[in-house]
Scaffold this active site. Structure first.
Site, PDB file in Angstrom:
ATOM      1  N   HIS A  55       0.841  -1.207   0.000  1.00 14.85           N
ATOM      2  CA  HIS A  55       0.000   0.000   0.000  1.00 14.85           C
ATOM      3  C   HIS A  55       0.874   1.256   0.000  1.00 14.85           C
ATOM      4  O   HIS A  55       1.261   1.756   1.043  1.00 14.85           O
ATOM      5  CB  HIS A  55      -0.896  -0.001   1.235  1.00 14.85           C
ATOM      6  N   PHE A  58       2.680   6.734  -4.801  1.00 19.00           N
ATOM      7  CA  PHE A  58       3.844   7.423  -5.349  1.00 19.00           C
ATOM      8  C   PHE A  58       3.486   8.668  -6.172  1.00 19.00           C
ATOM      9  O   PHE A  58       4.358   9.328  -6.715  1.00 19.00           O
ATOM     10  CB  PHE A  58       4.704   6.452  -6.171  1.00 19.00           C
ATOM     11  N   HIS A 229      -5.331  -0.499   5.684  1.00 17.98           N
ATOM     12  CA  HIS A 229      -5.100   0.334   6.889  1.00 17.98           C
ATOM     13  C   HIS A 229      -6.200   0.174   7.951  1.00 17.98           C
ATOM     14  O   HIS A 229      -6.854   1.144   8.345  1.00 17.98           O
ATOM     15  CB  HIS A 229      -4.912   1.798   6.521  1.00 17.98           C
ATOM     16  N   ASP A 298       0.859   2.588   3.795  1.00 16.30           N
ATOM     17  CA  ASP A 298       0.033   3.696   3.293  1.00 16.30           C
ATOM     18  C   ASP A 298       0.908   4.946   3.131  1.00 16.30           C
ATOM     19  O   ASP A 298       0.503   6.053   3.491  1.00 16.30           O
ATOM     20  CB  ASP A 298      -1.147   3.969   4.215  1.00 16.30           C
TER      21      ASP A 298
END
Length: 418
Positions: A55, A58, A229, A298
């Site tokens: 996760h 970018f 998450h 994340d």
């Protein structure tokens, strides 16, 4: 060039080992000496299967002032990660054949680590086209969709599974849109807002209701569910219960494991993220990590300007790729985590869920993706030394004991602090 790593400690074996690498693959593992064109002394440090982050964001294309595939992948390598899985919420969204193909080309050109891409949902025809490019999963931001829309998305994914070689894996951001909208509206009526108000605008109930809905939709449509998450203890209990009768997996972030919403009083909007940090009694914690867990950072960098626009306008997201491994190795050194689960939560379990068949294990024939850790190395995080474009981290200045000191991707050394 073939390569031998000597004096390697392996978590699941006693003594010191030699690992031989040739043409990007592991070709031998032995206690007896092995020879190659080049030999590197691992100095009795632990060599683990290359870490996988399922996760990351970018920001490439469209938001490269925050991060791009070059800087993000360098941050991944610096943090000990050999494979990353990028999310589809870029500009444009990665929810068309054209956008997915463009992102693949960008990543192939820039990335210094292995990468996979998740796609966003679209029409059934468009998703069928995207399957020609082999996205590793489809990501559904449930906090952006109505109940009716979610019913259709999951149904279409079920049809996609029947029509193509899609493996049925859907990753979900679980917060319920209607609850978030209601509570955000209520809190915005206050005369003044503090950063901590954001945690109550997206309350734990929104995650719990959304996780319940995701489980029901995945079960009804015979899909494999991965909950991103996960931050709520009640949601964790529901996921564990559901996993006994259907394929459900989940990931934890370092900030949800190590902080609670009182951290807003220190870091203010720099700690703003979705889902937000929870009240201590509701939050997952280090003791919830077990052999089935997965760590997903994340990693979600922003500019300093984006992070300092106030409670509601500041962008949600925390950069984590370069801090998470030392943070959890510190917990190993404190005795809060068994070292034996580190390769599982950072590599093996994600490889299994995302069907990365040549990764997640140190074995002959597997890809030579390796992460070397020094459990004794101590220091303090310094954001100025990071590779990410982000200039902030709530963990900046935190002390750690344990550090990734070498990252090997397909037999090539991409980070070396040994």
């Amino acid at each position: 060039m073939d390569l031998v790593l000597k004096n390697c400690k392996l978590v699941d074996r006693t003594g010191e080992h030699y690992i031989k690498i040739d043409d990007g693959k592991i070709t031998d593992i032995s206690k007896a000496p092995l020879k190659a064109s080049k030999t590197i002394d691992m100095k009795n440090n632990y060599v683990l299967p290359g870490f996988i982050d399922p996760h990351i964001h970018f920001r490439d294309p469209g938001l490269t002032q925050k991060e791009d595939f070059k800087t993000g992948s360098m941050a991944a390598a610096n943090g000990g990660f050999t494979t990353v899985i990028d999310m589809p919420n870029t500009l444009p969204k990665t929810n068309t054949y054209k956008a997915l193909k463009e992102k693949i080309q960008i990543a192939e050109r820039k990335s210094v680590v292995n990468f996979e891409l998740q796609a966003g949902p679209n029409t059934l025809d468009e998703m069928e086209r995207m399957m020609e490019l082999n996205p590793i999963a489809f990501k559904v931001f449930m906090d952006l969709e109505s109940d009716e829309s979610l019913e259709k998305i999951f149904h279409d994914l079920s049809l996609l599974k029947q029509r193509t070689d899609y493996n049925g894996l859907v990753a979900t951001h679980c917060e319920k849109k209607s609850i978030v909208e209601r509570e955000t509206g209520r809190l915005k009526e206050k005369a003044e807002n503090e950063a901590i108000d954001y945690t109550y605008a997206r309350p734990v109930e929104s995650e719990d209701e959304s996780v319940r809905q995701a489980i029901d939709l995945a079960r009804a449509n015979q899909l494999r569910l991965h909950i991103c998450h996960l931050s709520s203890r009640k949601s964790l209990s529901m996921a564990k219960s559901a996993s006994k009768s259907m394929p459900v997996s989940w990931e934890f972030t370092p900030h949800h494991l190590l902080m609670d919403n009182s951290s807003y009083n220190i870091y203010e909007t720099f700690i703003k993220t979705n889902p937000p940090l929870r009240q201590k009694q509701d939050s997952v914690r280090i003791s919830d990590l077990d052999e089935e867990s997965i760590i997903g950072t994340d990693h979600a960098p922003h500019t300093l300007e984006d992070k300092t626009k106030g409670t509601w306008v500041s962008s949600p997201g925390i950069p984590n790729l370069e801090t998470v491994v030392p943070l959890l190795l510190t917990e190993v050194n404190k005795g809060n985590i068994d070292l034996k689960i580190i390769p599982k939560i950072f590599s093996q379990n994600a490889a299994k869920v995302y069907e990365l068949k040549n990764k997640g294990e140190i074995a002959v024939g597997k890809d030579a993706d390796l992460t070397v850790i020094d459990l004794k190395q101590e220091g303090k995080f310094n954001i100025d030394e990071f590779k990410t474009k982000a200039e902030y981290s709530p963990f900046d200045g935190w002390e750690y004991q344990g550090l990734p000191v070498m990252t090997i991707v397909n037999g090539k050394i991409v980070m070396d602090k040994l």
